[in-house]
Design a protein around this motif. Sequence first.
Motif: not given
Length: 297
Positions: A159-163, A192-198, A216-218
């Motif tokens: 899984t990858a997340a791109v911000v 809206t919830d960046l940490a949830a996405g990453t 760290a939360d992200h």
Amino acid sequence: MTRSLGGAELATSIRNDASVAAAALAEIGVRPKLAVVQATDDESTAWYVRSIASAAKRTGILCDIVDLGAAASTEQIRSTLVELGHDPDVHGIILQTPLPDETDLDALREAINPAKDVDGANPVSLGRLVARLPAFAPATAQAVIALLDHHGISPHGRTAAVVGRSTVVGSPVAHLLVQRNATVTVCHRHTTDLAAGTRDADILVVAVGIPGLITADHVADGAVVIDVGTTATADGRLLGDVDAAAVDGRAGALTPVPGGVGPVTTALLLNHTVDAAASQYAQTRSDSLLSGFRSSV
Ligand code: ADP
């Protein structure tokens, strides 16, 4: 322990390859040439452009910095790009941002000859990349993938997340990761919830331009974090988007800023320029062979 994913070694090896290829082209009378068009008096941009020019020279690539000044109009920049696009001695063109506020960046990107578009800025290049056709990928986006490869990290099945979803970094990186069989989430300014996405991503790529946005939360435990952000401070430092101290010990690996994605990006721009020179030479040869053939029948 968070492993540091440095880019210096990879950048050197890409530059060495480019320099061997440039020397081979020089033997047949082709001197690869890059033109960088800038229109700003921002000192950190000018410094970056000069660093590309000096790396080019060391690699055997000619480099012209075309400085149109901070008052340049869209039409001035556009006609310069069109002229360079027609100049047979110029093989690669980079349109350096930032540009003056009122300029029409989309129109300017379209004015870059796609054959010379070594930083994948023209929408034709991006479209071809998405369609999985040969094209120059934006160098920063390609540098992200090259760094993963170099450090033995495969996106396949991860899984990858791109911000960030800019057309020069976030969007092409997301496509390249999908093409390498990752499952990708794209986050941006309206998430809206960046940490949830990453926070569940095995691989996290951040290309936003906000120093310290990622803490760290992200970050998932052991995640590979690629920091594309480079914000220059007034006192000459370069800051990434990731708070390196905060994610230290949590991320499995992190690219440093400076010294991570940046040097690989520059090396790839040079590599693309040599490739562009080679294919333009091949094209001219086949055009002249073809016209010789046509006139003989
Ligand atoms: P770059 O050229 O580095 O990609 P841009 O300024 O063109 O930079 O794009 C910045 C990207 O960062 C945009 O896609 C925007 O949606 C994203 N972004 C900006 N602020 C945030 C934020 N607070 N959280 C997540 N993404 C953001």
